[in-house]
Design an enzyme around this catalytic site. Structure first.
Site, PDB file in Angstrom:
ATOM      1  N   ASN A  90       0.874  -1.175   0.000  1.00  0.00           N
ATOM      2  CA  ASN A  90       0.000   0.000   0.000  1.00  0.00           C
ATOM      3  C   ASN A  90       0.906   1.217   0.000  1.00  0.00           C
ATOM      4  O   ASN A  90       1.497   1.554   1.025  1.00  0.00           O
ATOM      5  CB  ASN A  90      -0.891  -0.040   1.264  1.00  0.00           C
ATOM      6  CG  ASN A  90      -1.686   1.233   1.460  1.00  0.00           C
ATOM      7  OD1 ASN A  90      -1.780   2.059   0.552  1.00  0.00           O
ATOM      8  ND2 ASN A  90      -2.262   1.385   2.641  1.00  0.00           N
TER       9      ASN A  90
ATOM     10  N   LYS B 114       0.079   4.239  -0.266  1.00  0.00           N
ATOM     11  CA  LYS B 114      -0.555   5.428   0.321  1.00  0.00           C
ATOM     12  C   LYS B 114      -0.328   6.632  -0.621  1.00  0.00           C
ATOM     13  O   LYS B 114      -0.314   6.452  -1.826  1.00  0.00           O
ATOM     14  CB  LYS B 114      -0.044   5.661   1.735  1.00  0.00           C
ATOM     15  CG  LYS B 114      -0.145   4.383   2.581  1.00  0.00           C
ATOM     16  CD  LYS B 114       0.058   4.602   4.033  1.00  0.00           C
ATOM     17  CE  LYS B 114      -0.102   3.258   4.766  1.00  0.00           C
ATOM     18  NZ  LYS B 114      -0.087   3.410   6.217  1.00  0.00           N
TER      19      LYS B 114
ATOM     20  N   HIS C 267      -9.608   1.499   4.984  1.00  0.00           N
ATOM     21  CA  HIS C 267      -8.333   1.705   5.679  1.00  0.00           C
ATOM     22  C   HIS C 267      -8.529   2.742   6.788  1.00  0.00           C
ATOM     23  O   HIS C 267      -9.289   3.692   6.636  1.00  0.00           O
ATOM     24  CB  HIS C 267      -7.274   2.176   4.684  1.00  0.00           C
ATOM     25  CG  HIS C 267      -5.896   2.159   5.261  1.00  0.00           C
ATOM     26  ND1 HIS C 267      -5.436   3.139   6.117  1.00  0.00           N
ATOM     27  CD2 HIS C 267      -4.880   1.267   5.144  1.00  0.00           C
ATOM     28  CE1 HIS C 267      -4.206   2.845   6.490  1.00  0.00           C
ATOM     29  NE2 HIS C 267      -3.842   1.717   5.903  1.00  0.00           N
TER      30      HIS C 267
ATOM     31  N   GLY D  73       2.493   2.425  10.725  1.00  0.00           N
ATOM     32  CA  GLY D  73       3.511   3.453  10.554  1.00  0.00           C
ATOM     33  C   GLY D  73       4.234   3.843  11.834  1.00  0.00           C
ATOM     34  O   GLY D  73       4.959   4.829  11.867  1.00  0.00           O
TER      35      GLY D  73
HETATM   36  P1  PGA Z   1       2.774   0.405   7.572  1.00  0.00           P
HETATM   37  O1  PGA Z   1       1.298   0.617   6.973  1.00  0.00           O
HETATM   38  O2  PGA Z   1       3.264  -0.917   7.050  1.00  0.00           O
HETATM   39  O3  PGA Z   1       3.565   1.571   7.058  1.00  0.00           O
HETATM   40  O4  PGA Z   1       2.632   0.399   9.056  1.00  0.00           O
HETATM   41  C1  PGA Z   1       0.407  -0.459   6.809  1.00  0.00           C
HETATM   42  C2  PGA Z   1      -0.899   0.019   6.224  1.00  0.00           C
HETATM   43  O5  PGA Z   1      -1.406   1.063   6.667  1.00  0.00           O
HETATM   44  O6  PGA Z   1      -1.464  -0.619   5.320  1.00  0.00           O
END
Ligand code: PGA
Length: 250
Positions: free
Chosen positions: A9, A11, A93, A170
């Site tokens: 993802n 983002k 999400h 995150g």
């Molecule tokens: P992350 O995000 O691996 O950066 O923690 C996961 C997500 O939100 O899909």
């Protein structure tokens, strides 16, 4: 057995210059034993689809509108994402729920729209830290699952569910393996109660939230974890590939 899935993802990250990561990813995994997906910003879907043509990489989106078309400035319909080449879409999400006030009913409507357009949905559920501390993790996740699936008498085609604790996204923090296992067992049971054991047995359940090369193998060793939804560590092939390798050998 559910398919095993490593889904990235991106983002709100990446421009066309970053699509060389796709070339690197497909070169590193010419015949993967697991499914590999990358859910990209909408601006990149068409070009990424062209680059991934003939490769074992599915390109996806990160959201869709609940309506098929119309006066919704700035939004994108599921059919438009499919037209650009998307095969998958993330729905619900936690960043959509927080940034855009999406509730379970809206997530359910988007799920319907995604299915109508032939997109494979990755439905995200997960508790906040306050909910976990209050002992309400399973209750919250049950509400999110029930809310999104309320109008589906039969399971949405190709449903994938991702457990993403909000406090692990995150942050570098992850739940204990027992905590991950508890939620994944619960998800499998809830889907079984709704659609029956044979159907539930085939639904891939992904864990998401600070998955990285260093912790992927232990997470994939948890029963009922069929893969991962990976944010930050999916941006670079050099981070994502070891996660894919860990899933392959799990
Ligand atoms: P992350 O995000 O691996 O950066 O923690 C996961 C997500 O939100 O899909």
């Amino acid at each position: 057995m559910p398919a095993r899935i490593a889904a990235g993802n991106w983002k709100m990250n990446g421009t066309r210059a970053d699509l060389d990561q796709i070339d690197a990813l497909t070169a590193a995994h010419p015949a993967p034993a697991v499914e590999i997906m990358l859910c990209l910003p909408a601006t990149l879907i068409a070009e990424a689809t062209a680059r991934a043509a003939g490769q074992a990489l599915r390109i996806g989106a990160q959201d869709c509108h609940a309506q098929p078309a119309g006066a919704h400035t700035g939004d994108i319909a599921a059919a438009q994402l499919a037209d650009a080449g998307a095969q998958v879409v993330i729905l619900g999400h936690s960043e959509r729920r927080t940034d855009h006030g999406e509730d379970d009913a809206l997530v359910g409507a988007k799920l319907r729209a995604a299915c109508d357009a032939g997109l494979r949905p990755i439905l995200c559920v997960g508790e906040s830290l306050a909910e976990r501390d209050a002992g309400k993790t399973l209750e919250r996740i049950g509400t999110q699952l029930d809310g999104a699936l309320a109008d589906f008498d039969t399971m949405p085609a190709g449903l994938v569910v991702a457990y993403e604790p909000v406090w692990a996204i995150g942050t570098g923090r992850t739940p204990s393996l027992d905590q991950i296992g508890e939620v994944h067992d619960f998800l499998r049971k809830q889907i079984k109660a709704r659609y029956g054991g044979a159907t539930a047995a085939d639904v891939p359940l992904l864990y998401g939230g600070s998955v990285k090369p260093a912790n992927a193998a232990e997470i994939f060793g948890v029963p009922n974890v069929d893969g991962a939804l990976v944010g930050g560590a999916s941006l670079k092939e050099s981070d994502f590939s070891p996660i894919i390798a860990a899933l392959t050998s799990s």
